[in-house]
Design a protein around this motif. Structure first.
Motif, short mmCIF file in Angstrom:
data_model
loop_
_atom_site.label_atom_id
_atom_site.label_comp_id
_atom_site.label_asym_id
_atom_site.label_seq_id
_atom_site.Cartn_x
_atom_site.Cartn_y
_atom_site.Cartn_z
N ALA A 579 0.74 -1.11 -0.04
CA ALA A 579 -0.07 -0.17 -0.08
C ALA A 579 1.01 1.23 0.12
O ALA A 579 1.58 1.33 0.83
CB ALA A 579 -1.12 -0.17 1.43
N GLN A 586 -6.24 0.08 -3.48
CA GLN A 586 -5.06 -1.20 -4.54
C GLN A 586 -6.10 -1.62 -5.17
O GLN A 586 -7.62 -2.10 -4.83
CB GLN A 586 -4.63 -1.82 -3.34
CG GLN A 586 -3.59 -1.64 -2.84
CD GLN A 586 -3.38 -1.91 -1.23
OE1 GLN A 586 -4.28 -1.25 -0.93
NE2 GLN A 586 -1.97 -2.65 -1.01
N SER A 624 -2.15 1.41 -7.02
CA SER A 624 -2.76 2.21 -5.78
C SER A 624 -3.10 3.30 -6.47
O SER A 624 -2.96 4.34 -6.76
CB SER A 624 -1.63 2.62 -5.00
OG SER A 624 -1.90 2.90 -4.23
#
Length: 820
Positions: A579, A586, A624
């Motif tokens: 992350a 995500q 992300s």
């Protein structure tokens, strides 16, 4: 209180409680990044010693080079001028004698509470400090040289200046070589007092009249000096006697006294004539108030603004069960406090001990400076009218910050000028579990930039001090002192991450390609504290630099080479995705393919799990997304093992923080993979942006070398999107075969129907069927009956059927229900 009024109050209380329970506006405040203790991303400097404990009081020199620490049985002088270390320059031992400890024990106190705990540590003048300690439940005070840390020969009695009990909170401040304190003046802690000491000449020591009930079991929090007002404000919580509740109702207070006060001539001799108090109401609308103050700090006015634009930021908790475990931050303006103190006051009926609004004529203005020269009639009026009628409400009539996950105990506040010359307010909040939260106040609400674990295991926080010139925070706990830089710009290694942090301390410098601290000499820094818009803030960054360090979209090239994962068919594969922050989301993508929920399982920690089949082999990209900005975090190529010998996945990155993909045996396909708690959150496993971007850079550098490494019978990783030419050819051939078979069967059926219609004697068996033996005819009838009943090809020596466009055929290309 009448029964009707009591019933109304109970109904109101129940209504407010239900409203608070159903309040949907209480959002979760999640720190963007979290640094566990010892994390390399957040450097802390700790000082501790085997004989050092209970650092309850901190005092910082004006130049920020020396830190004085009041601990148990000692006063320390620490050198904090060095960048990476905190050094002990000198130490003064000040502990009770064996006789004092024995007397303390005979009074019924625990020996652990009988040492000398330093509770007052203030600069008296340019050369000396004034120090007071509990000293085995017999408080004492002394003068200490601030350079040599030597104590004067004579000590003073500390009653009324320092608490007896080390667990009782107190406040003290020295202004003009006079000590103003808020503490208890007796051994049992039943006589709270706000007093002045060390007065000389025509000035006399003052205190509150014990018999007047000016204080009701208070807990002192802090005291602040306002120079242009020549007043000192005390902040504390106490029992609110003006409320006739069944249970004790705690209220937070602000009180004031004038430094020029010398007491009355006949009435209120050696007593305060300017004491007044008002309620601090930290409440949002109709919700239950956060009524217990925990800490408060003063924010000076901005340059060029009015001196009355002082703000007081305080931490409040609630005695109500519905708000249990929550903390709120409220801010109050000096203008509002002055307005409340200049308004109306309640009157206390000494006979019934009931408060009521004023109805008689106002004789004097309580809280007004200069009342020591007033008449006895005016002083008697002030003596009974010291509680303001109205409450001080928070600035903007709303709460500054509310946390439902953390109980804050201490705070300090700073005003920061960002790169765009705009001023922002930054709060540093300490939780009871030993974590520091750095929050910036924005127009749309509070935003927690980061969370730092101060001690492990968590320790109760005793004190917090901010050095603005040095940019340092000092935290004192029961085991030592921790120094924390207020800014952590070097942690962000890309323009995107620097902007997404929304830290007013930090901005992206395109020339040095680094996230640096904002200063008056820095110009044209990439920063967007209000919105965190990466595209706009990073426009000054060159295209080359943006491609190398922080692409905002998919790279212009096919994609950087990632990590090779060799698996066997039917293995359960789990691909991990780090992350970027605790606020990012995500998502997984496959080039030219859709991740069907029937084949793929998205786990809570952001990883992707699936069963290795020919259809699931290929490339996978972990992306992300945060605040509209997307970046690639990991790239995997899942391929089938070339030999049955077990192979270890080959990684072409140098990341040590990203978890390796896990493969399970065929037995794992029988059960659904367990959903685990997030294990890649930055709090538990620090994943720095620096490391991620280094991975991307290394992937790009090795991009050209991978083609030769994987040429021996393995698919090339040079292209992000695999070729599906073979699959397309196979599907096309199968489609043509199925269509041809369908046309052939259709024509055959039509031809058979036409023959039956045109042939004579169609109801009688044909000669060929008559030639069959009885056994053959009986077998044919059984096959036809089974085909009609089950819709399946009868079991026998024929090949298994092939499903094409919903039609089931056998190897003879005849429909099962069609007679031969």
């Amino acid at each position: 209180m009448s029964s009707e009024l009591m019933d109304s109050f109970c109904l109101l209380r129940l209504t407010v409680t239900l409203l608070a329970l159903l309040n949907p506006c209480l959002t979760r405040l999640t720190p963007r990044v979290s640094f566990p203790m010892g994390s390399p991303g957040r450097r802390l400097t700790c000082f501790s010693s085997h004989d050092l404990s209970n650092t309850t009081t901190l005092l910082l020199s004006a130049d920020g080079e020396k830190l004085y620490v009041g601990a148990r049985d000692a006063v320390l002088l620490l050198d904090v001028g060095h960048k990476d270390t905190v050094l002990l320059r000198s130490k003064l031992d000040w502990s009770p004698s064996e006789k004092d400890l024995e007397e303390c024990s005979m009074k019924g106190k625990k020996m652990a509470d009988c040492p000398n705990f330093i509770r007052v540590l203030q600069f008296f003048n340019s050369t000396h400090m004034y120090v007071c300690g509990t000293f085995a439940f017999s408080p004492r005070c002394a003068y200490i040289n601030s350079e040599t840390l030597t104590m004067s020969l004579n000590t003073d009695e500390g009653r009324g200046r320092c608490p007896y009990d080390p667990y009782q909170r107190n406040t003290a401040i020295i202004v003009g070589e006079e000590l103003y304190t808020g503490t208890v003046a007796d051994y049992r802690g039943n006589r709270p007092v706000i007093s002045r000491h060390l007065s000389e000449g025509s000035r006399v020591d003052l205190k509150l009249d014990d018999t007047l009930g000016w204080l009701e079991d208070p807990t002192f929090i802090s005291s602040k000096f306002i120079p242009h007002e020549e007043k000192i404000y005390f902040f504390f919580s106490e029992v609110g006697r003006e409320y006739n509740f069944v249970d004790k109702f705690i209220v937070s207070r602000v009180s004031q006294i004038c430094m020029s006060d010398v007491g009355g001539q006949r009435t209120l001799q050696r007593r305060w004539t300017t004491f007044a108090k008002a309620q601090l109401l930290c409440q949002d609308g109709s919700e239950l108030p956060y009524n217990v103050i925990q800490d408060i700090d003063l924010l000076p006015p901005a340059e060029g603004t009015s001196v009355d634009d002082i703000l007081f930021y305080g931490i409040f908790t609630s005695q109500w069960a519905v708000n249990s475990g929550r903390s709120a931050v409220c801010s109050f303006t000096l203008t509002e406090i002055k307005s409340i103190f200049s308004g109306n006051y309640k009157v206390l009926n000494r006979d019934t001990l009931q408060w009521s609004a004023r109805v008689q004529e106002k004789v004097a203005n309580p809280g007004e400076c200069g009342l020591h020269n007033a008449s006895d009639n005016a002083l008697r009026f002030v003596k009974e009218n010291f509680l303001a009628e109205d409450s001080v409400r928070p600035a903007g009539r709303r709460l500054t910050l509310v946390s439902r996950e953390h109980i804050y105990s201490h705070l300090t506040v700073q005003r920061v000028q960002a790169a765009n010359k705009k001023l922002y307010t930054v709060l540093f909040l300490l939780t009871e579990s030993g974590h520091l939260h750095k929050a910036v106040l924005l127009q749309q609400g509070s935003y927690i930039i980061e969370e730092v674990q101060v001690f492990k295991p968590p320790q109760p926080i005793r004190s917090l001090m901010l050095s603005i010139p040095k940019g340092m925070l000092y935290v004192g706990t029961s085991e030592g002192v921790v120094r924390i830089p207020t800014a952590n710009c070097s942690y962000y290694w890309t323009c995107a991450q620097c902007v997404l942090s929304r830290d007013p301390f930090c901005g992206w410098d395109a020339a040095s390609r680094a996230c640096v601290e904002v200063s008056v000499t820095q110009t044209a820094l990439g920063q967007d504290t209000d919105g965190g818009n990466v595209e706009e803030a990073c426009n000054s960054v060159s295209v080359t630099h943006r491609t190398k360090f922080g692409p905002s979209k998919m790279p212009a090239i096919s994609c950087p080479a990632g990590e090779l994962v060799s698996v066997s068919l039917n293995d359960v594969v789990r691909l991990h995705c780090p992350a970027a922050s605790q606020l990012s989301h995500q998502l997984w993508e496959r080039p030219n393919s859709r991740l069907s929920s029937d084949l793929y399982l998205h786990l809570q920690d952001g990883s992707l799990s699936f069963v290795a089949t020919p259809a699931t082999l290929g490339h996978y990209l972990c992306l992300s997304t945060e605040n509209g900005y997307r970046q690639t975090m990991a790239i995997y190529h899942v391929k089938q093992k070339s030999s049955p010998v077990a192979q270890t996945p080959t990684s072409y990155t140098r990341s040590h923080t990203r978890a390796q993909p896990t493969r399970e045996g065929p037995k794992a396909t029988e059960s659904r993979p367990a959903v685990t708690k997030p294990s890649l959150a930055i709090r538990n496993t620090p994943v720095t942006t620096r490391q991620l971007d280094r991975n991307l850079t290394l992937w790009m550098k090795e991009y050209e070398n991978l083609e030769t490494k994987f040429r021996d019978g393995n698919p090339l990783l040079s292209a992000c999107c695999p070729s599906y030419l073979k699959e397309l050819v196979v599907v096309s051939v199968l489609l043509v075969l199925c269509l041809s078979l369908l046309i052939t069967v259709t024509l055959y059926v039509l031809r058979q129907r036409w023959r039956r219609q045109t042939a004579p004697g169609m109801g009688t068996p044909s000669r060929s069927s008559d030639r069959r033996t009885p056994e053959e005819q009986e077998s044919l009838r059984e096959n036809e009956f089974g085909s009609k009943a089950n819709g399946q090809v009868p079991s026998g020596g024929h090949a298994s059927g092939l499903v094409c466009n919903g039609n089931l055929t056998d190897s003879t290309q005849n429909l099962p229900n069609t007679p031969f």
